[in-house]
Enzyme design. Sequence first.
Site: not given
Length: 224
Positions: A149, A153
């Site tokens: 994750y 990002k």
Amino acid sequence: MSSPAILVTGANRGIGLEVARQLAARGAVVWTAARDQARAEAAAREAGGDARPLVLDVSNRASVEAAARQVSALDVLVNNAAVLLDADEPVLDLDEELFRQTFETNVLGPLRVAQAFAPLLGKSRAARIVNVSSGGGQLGDPSAWAPAYCISKTALNGVTVQLAQAMPRAAVNAVCPGWVRTDMGGAGATRSVAEGADSIVWLALDAPQNLTGKFLRDRKPIPW
């Protein structure tokens, strides 16, 4: 902008739904995008105002292109849809397929939506793209949790910079909403969904049009 047309991906829950609700309350035409018709319609009803359902799965190019054919005008794209599939396992133990699925939604998803809707945004007098990122993507303040994750990002912030360069008449920015009490953030998060939505709505409607290529939190640029 007077009654801008705004598309919010992942609008059926959490931050996306709150953003759609706030934008609709401000008089915007809001496309509440979700992966299936039932979720999109439920989001439109809950958002209120002039909210319109749109089926759009950011991980599926055919779905994205079909959605783009249904929208006749667009001023603002809010790339909010994302997944958090990993937890606290170290990056050396990260499953390759999980990593691939995370990038498919969190990085390629926003890019393919921007590509598909760029012709409509190019017709707007004040086009904007808001990519919902995370402090977990900051290179200067690295996080050890959820490596897939967080890396996704970081990559999304890079996509933001590239889109800003490719679309010089648009305002293209990434935003960290903070740790928000949603299904993804959990009940122990420090911010409400309204607080998490604030900077996103500000970038969509109120921020200076010449503010572009930045990563922001609480309406202020931060390093990434």
